[in-house]
Design a protein around this motif. Structure first.
Motif, PDB file in Angstrom:
ATOM      1  N   PHE A 199     -53.259  10.691 -29.317  1.00  0.00           N
ATOM      2  CA  PHE A 199     -52.780  10.042 -28.098  1.00  0.00           C
ATOM      3  C   PHE A 199     -52.707  11.067 -26.975  1.00  0.00           C
ATOM      4  CE2 PHE A 199     -49.053  11.729 -30.172  1.00  0.00           C
ATOM      5  CZ  PHE A 199     -48.226  12.173 -29.147  1.00  0.00           C
ATOM      6  N   ARG A 200     -52.561  10.552 -25.772  1.00  0.00           N
ATOM      7  CA  ARG A 200     -52.401  11.384 -24.587  1.00  0.00           C
ATOM      8  C   ARG A 200     -50.920  11.562 -24.321  1.00  0.00           C
ATOM      9  NH1 ARG A 200     -52.379  10.344 -19.026  1.00  0.00           N
ATOM     10  NH2 ARG A 200     -52.467   8.120 -19.456  1.00  0.00           N
ATOM     11  N   GLY A 201     -50.469  12.809 -24.204  1.00  0.00           N
ATOM     12  CA  GLY A 201     -49.043  13.032 -24.040  1.00  0.00           C
ATOM     13  C   GLY A 201     -48.728  14.248 -23.189  1.00  0.00           C
ATOM     14  N   SER A 202     -47.439  14.374 -22.861  1.00  0.00           N
ATOM     15  CA  SER A 202     -46.961  15.505 -22.078  1.00  0.00           C
ATOM     16  C   SER A 202     -45.476  15.714 -22.356  1.00  0.00           C
ATOM     17  CB  SER A 202     -47.178  15.265 -20.580  1.00  0.00           C
ATOM     18  OG  SER A 202     -46.615  16.322 -19.809  1.00  0.00           O
ATOM     19  N   ASN A 203     -45.043  16.952 -22.241  1.00  0.00           N
ATOM     20  CA  ASN A 203     -43.617  17.251 -22.365  1.00  0.00           C
ATOM     21  C   ASN A 203     -42.865  17.004 -21.063  1.00  0.00           C
ATOM     22  OD1 ASN A 203     -43.569  18.126 -25.121  1.00  0.00           O
ATOM     23  ND2 ASN A 203     -44.612  20.007 -24.487  1.00  0.00           N
ATOM     24  N   LYS A 204     -43.606  16.620 -20.028  1.00  0.00           N
ATOM     25  CA  LYS A 204     -43.012  16.259 -18.743  1.00  0.00           C
ATOM     26  C   LYS A 204     -43.329  14.797 -18.443  1.00  0.00           C
ATOM     27  CE  LYS A 204     -41.816  20.561 -17.644  1.00  0.00           C
ATOM     28  NZ  LYS A 204     -40.416  21.013 -17.409  1.00  0.00           N
ATOM     29  N   ARG A 205     -42.447  14.129 -17.733  1.00  0.00           N
ATOM     30  CA  ARG A 205     -42.704  12.763 -17.326  1.00  0.00           C
ATOM     31  C   ARG A 205     -43.866  12.709 -16.335  1.00  0.00           C
ATOM     32  NH1 ARG A 205     -39.044  10.754 -14.256  1.00  0.00           N
ATOM     33  NH2 ARG A 205     -37.925  12.683 -13.861  1.00  0.00           N
ATOM     34  N   PHE A 206     -44.512  11.542 -16.248  1.00  0.00           N
ATOM     35  CA  PHE A 206     -45.633  11.363 -15.325  1.00  0.00           C
ATOM     36  C   PHE A 206     -45.079  11.297 -13.910  1.00  0.00           C
ATOM     37  CE2 PHE A 206     -48.718   8.707 -13.002  1.00  0.00           C
ATOM     38  CZ  PHE A 206     -49.870   9.441 -13.228  1.00  0.00           C
ATOM     39  N   LYS A 207     -45.051  12.452 -13.276  1.00  0.00           N
ATOM     40  CA  LYS A 207     -44.457  12.532 -11.952  1.00  0.00           C
ATOM     41  C   LYS A 207     -44.914  13.830 -11.296  1.00  0.00           C
ATOM     42  CE  LYS A 207     -39.984  12.084  -9.598  1.00  0.00           C
ATOM     43  NZ  LYS A 207     -38.508  11.977  -9.781  1.00  0.00           N
ATOM     44  N   ALA A 208     -45.128  13.774  -9.994  1.00  0.00           N
ATOM     45  CA  ALA A 208     -45.579  14.954  -9.261  1.00  0.00           C
ATOM     46  C   ALA A 208     -44.484  16.006  -9.191  1.00  0.00           C
ATOM     47  CB  ALA A 208     -46.010  14.563  -7.844  1.00  0.00           C
ATOM     48  N   ASN A 209     -44.886  17.258  -9.085  1.00  0.00           N
ATOM     49  CA  ASN A 209     -44.017  18.391  -8.780  1.00  0.00           C
ATOM     50  C   ASN A 209     -42.981  18.709  -9.862  1.00  0.00           C
ATOM     51  OD1 ASN A 209     -45.289  18.572  -6.224  1.00  0.00           O
ATOM     52  ND2 ASN A 209     -43.897  17.012  -5.416  1.00  0.00           N
ATOM     53  N   ILE A 210     -43.264  18.298 -11.109  1.00  0.00           N
ATOM     54  CA  ILE A 210     -42.356  18.681 -12.193  1.00  0.00           C
ATOM     55  C   ILE A 210     -43.131  19.339 -13.347  1.00  0.00           C
ATOM     56  CG2 ILE A 210     -40.688  16.853 -11.677  1.00  0.00           C
ATOM     57  CD1 ILE A 210     -41.759  15.345 -14.114  1.00  0.00           C
ATOM     58  N   GLY A 211     -44.381  19.681 -13.105  1.00  0.00           N
ATOM     59  CA  GLY A 211     -45.168  20.371 -14.119  1.00  0.00           C
ATOM     60  C   GLY A 211     -45.866  19.464 -15.102  1.00  0.00           C
ATOM     61  N   TYR A 212     -46.053  18.183 -14.738  1.00  0.00           N
ATOM     62  CA  TYR A 212     -46.738  17.252 -15.640  1.00  0.00           C
ATOM     63  C   TYR A 212     -48.197  17.653 -15.823  1.00  0.00           C
ATOM     64  CZ  TYR A 212     -49.265  13.123 -17.196  1.00  0.00           C
ATOM     65  OH  TYR A 212     -50.094  12.269 -17.872  1.00  0.00           O
ATOM     66  N   GLN A 213     -48.640  17.675 -17.076  1.00  0.00           N
ATOM     67  CA  GLN A 213     -50.059  17.845 -17.408  1.00  0.00           C
ATOM     68  C   GLN A 213     -50.300  17.233 -18.779  1.00  0.00           C
ATOM     69  OE1 GLN A 213     -52.206  21.589 -16.625  1.00  0.00           O
ATOM     70  NE2 GLN A 213     -52.890  21.542 -18.757  1.00  0.00           N
ATOM     71  N   ASP A 214     -51.269  16.309 -18.846  1.00  0.00           N
ATOM     72  CA  ASP A 214     -51.510  15.638 -20.114  1.00  0.00           C
ATOM     73  C   ASP A 214     -52.462  16.435 -21.002  1.00  0.00           C
ATOM     74  OD1 ASP A 214     -53.637  15.200 -18.417  1.00  0.00           O
ATOM     75  OD2 ASP A 214     -53.975  13.132 -19.031  1.00  0.00           O
ATOM     76  N   GLU A 215     -52.238  16.346 -22.315  1.00  0.00           N
ATOM     77  CA  GLU A 215     -53.117  16.886 -23.338  1.00  0.00           C
ATOM     78  C   GLU A 215     -53.200  15.850 -24.458  1.00  0.00           C
ATOM     79  OE1 GLU A 215     -54.893  19.526 -23.086  1.00  0.00           O
ATOM     80  OE2 GLU A 215     -53.866  20.926 -21.743  1.00  0.00           O
ATOM     81  N   LEU A 216     -54.120  16.042 -25.382  1.00  0.00           N
ATOM     82  CA  LEU A 216     -54.193  15.182 -26.557  1.00  0.00           C
ATOM     83  C   LEU A 216     -53.360  15.769 -27.684  1.00  0.00           C
ATOM     84  CD1 LEU A 216     -57.955  14.106 -26.759  1.00  0.00           C
ATOM     85  CD2 LEU A 216     -56.075  13.082 -25.449  1.00  0.00           C
ATOM     86  N   TYR A 217     -52.670  14.859 -28.387  1.00  0.00           N
ATOM     87  CA  TYR A 217     -51.837  15.241 -29.526  1.00  0.00           C
ATOM     88  C   TYR A 217     -52.182  14.352 -30.713  1.00  0.00           C
ATOM     89  CZ  TYR A 217     -48.922  17.849 -26.212  1.00  0.00           C
ATOM     90  OH  TYR A 217     -48.463  18.738 -25.269  1.00  0.00           O
ATOM     91  N   ILE A 218     -51.968  14.873 -31.896  1.00  0.00           N
ATOM     92  CA  ILE A 218     -52.122  14.104 -33.131  1.00  0.00           C
ATOM     93  C   ILE A 218     -50.788  14.068 -33.853  1.00  0.00           C
ATOM     94  CG2 ILE A 218     -53.210  14.063 -35.419  1.00  0.00           C
ATOM     95  CD1 ILE A 218     -55.731  15.192 -34.184  1.00  0.00           C
ATOM     96  N   ILE A 219     -50.443  12.896 -34.383  1.00  0.00           N
ATOM     97  CA  ILE A 219     -49.200  12.727 -35.130  1.00  0.00           C
ATOM     98  C   ILE A 219     -49.447  11.752 -36.271  1.00  0.00           C
ATOM     99  CG2 ILE A 219     -48.323  10.764 -33.776  1.00  0.00           C
ATOM    100  CD1 ILE A 219     -45.535  12.064 -33.909  1.00  0.00           C
ATOM    101  N   GLY A 220     -48.734  11.919 -37.371  1.00  0.00           N
ATOM    102  CA  GLY A 220     -48.817  10.954 -38.459  1.00  0.00           C
ATOM    103  C   GLY A 220     -48.160   9.650 -38.059  1.00  0.00           C
ATOM    104  N   VAL A 221     -48.590   8.551 -38.655  1.00  0.00           N
ATOM    105  CA  VAL A 221     -47.983   7.264 -38.317  1.00  0.00           C
ATOM    106  C   VAL A 221     -46.523   7.197 -38.751  1.00  0.00           C
ATOM    107  CG1 VAL A 221     -50.136   5.953 -38.291  1.00  0.00           C
ATOM    108  CG2 VAL A 221     -48.878   6.215 -40.437  1.00  0.00           C
ATOM    109  N   ASP A 222     -46.094   8.158 -39.594  1.00  0.00           N
ATOM    110  CA  ASP A 222     -44.680   8.242 -39.970  1.00  0.00           C
ATOM    111  C   ASP A 222     -43.867   9.006 -38.939  1.00  0.00           C
ATOM    112  OD1 ASP A 222     -45.611  10.800 -40.384  1.00  0.00           O
ATOM    113  OD2 ASP A 222     -45.100  10.884 -42.518  1.00  0.00           O
ATOM    114  N   GLY A 223     -44.517   9.467 -37.851  1.00  0.00           N
ATOM    115  CA  GLY A 223     -43.818  10.193 -36.803  1.00  0.00           C
ATOM    116  C   GLY A 223     -43.656  11.667 -37.073  1.00  0.00           C
TER     117      GLY A 223
END
Length: 323
Positions: A171-195
């Motif tokens: 999935f596409r994710g970020s440790n920052k919310r989708f918002k300008a001027n807070i360091g948001y940048q998306d990357e791809l992540y992989i996770i098990g369906v168990d979280g």
């Protein structure tokens, strides 16, 4: 309607090393492209159209007021979100056939504007719901009933795609919310369906500053099942290209030429074709987008649409072979 064909001679080695789809399997599949069209910008009316891959037999398969967007095909069905019979841009999930002859509301929660995926032959669908006080992907059945929640623990997450065996999600994710001027940048992540076992897959080049905060550093991914590889698009070096990467993060490769500014993409079920939209803005500066199809093994790229209307986010829908 004009159609342009491109041959990717410079990337021939890339395709030569790819796992080849069997000819008899590829020939047995017939596809239509279903895609999103902005039909009325003033009234914010989007429809889902479909067409043969040679650009013929174009059909408006939704033909409703408001917003309808497709974000996945599922065998011979088109999954689309719609704000029909509800509030403006309040989306729920529907399905139809590639000709728009039968429509069905799948049900389930209100959805965010996100790509989705399915597993178990289409019995289960992973979506990105808009639910107050909950932040998880939902896995639902064909009636919209909740089967499982997948919590990523990230500030932003969207556009999930199952691994071939259905045990993991990219999935596409970020440790920052989708918002300008807070360091948001998306990357791809992989996770098990168990979280569990969250790991970052992509790393946008630190030296590249061409992608704005709101543009895709790593666009919506697709976990292609016949070769177990992941594809995504990314704004890099002043262009927008389609890339592939192995699930372990190795062998990152660019798939599309510098001459095309590529956006959202989708694979055929047999892994032989990729469809994507291209920014075809002309020299007059009038913005436009059209649908293209690429043969993965040969690198041949064909333009499907050539219209004045925006055509984006195509999916390839498997048609039943009359033979």
């Amino acid at each position: 309607m004009k159609h342009l064909t491109y041959i990717l001679i410079t990337t021939g080695l890339l395709f030569a090393c790819a796992t080849e789809v069997k000819d008899d399997n590829a020939k047995s599949k017939i596809y239509r492209a279903a895609y999103n069209v902005l039909t009325d910008q003033e009234n914010d009316n989007y429809e889902v159209f479909s067409a043969n891959l040679d650009g013929t037999d174009v059909i408006n398969i939704t033909n409703l007021d408001g917003v309808e967007w497709t974000y996945r095909s599922m065998n011979d069905k088109v999954l689309y979100i719609s704000d029909r019979d509800t509030c403006y841009r309040c989306y729920f999930l529907y399905e139809t056939d590639a000709l728009g002859q039968e429509h069905r509301r799948i049900g389930g929660p209100q959805l965010k504007d996100s790509w989705m995926d399915f597993r178990k032959g289409g019995d289960e669908i992973i979506v990105n719901p808009k639910v107050e006080n909950d932040s998880a992907f939902y896995i639902i059945n064909r009636n919209g009933e909740l089967i499982q929640k997948v919590y990523t623990g990230m500030a932003y997450f969207s556009d999930p795609s199952f691994s071939p065996d259905g045990s993991k999600i990219v999935f596409r994710g970020s440790n920052k919310r989708f918002k300008a001027n807070i360091g948001y940048q998306d990357e791809l992540y992989i996770i098990g369906v168990d979280g569990h076992n969250l790991r970052q897959l992509t790393n946008y080049p630190e030296s590249d500053t061409t992608a704005k905060w709101w543009q895709y550093h790593a666009g919506p991914p697709y976990w292609e099942p016949t070769r177990d590889l992941i594809t995504f698009h990314s704004v890099q070096q002043g262009g927008s290209f389609l890339f592939q990467i192995n699930p372990d993060g190795s062998q990152l490769k660019k798939l599309t030429p510098d001459s095309l500014k590529v956006g959202w993409h989708n694979w055929s079920s047999d892994g032989s074709l990729i469809t994507f939209d291209v920014n075809t803005t002309g020299s007059d500066g009038k913005m436009n987008f059209d649908i293209f199809v690429m043969n993965y093994n040969t690198g041949e790229i064909t333009q499907v649409t050539n219209e004045t209307l925006f055509a984006q986010s195509a999916v390839l829908v498997e048609m039943k072979n009359p033979d």
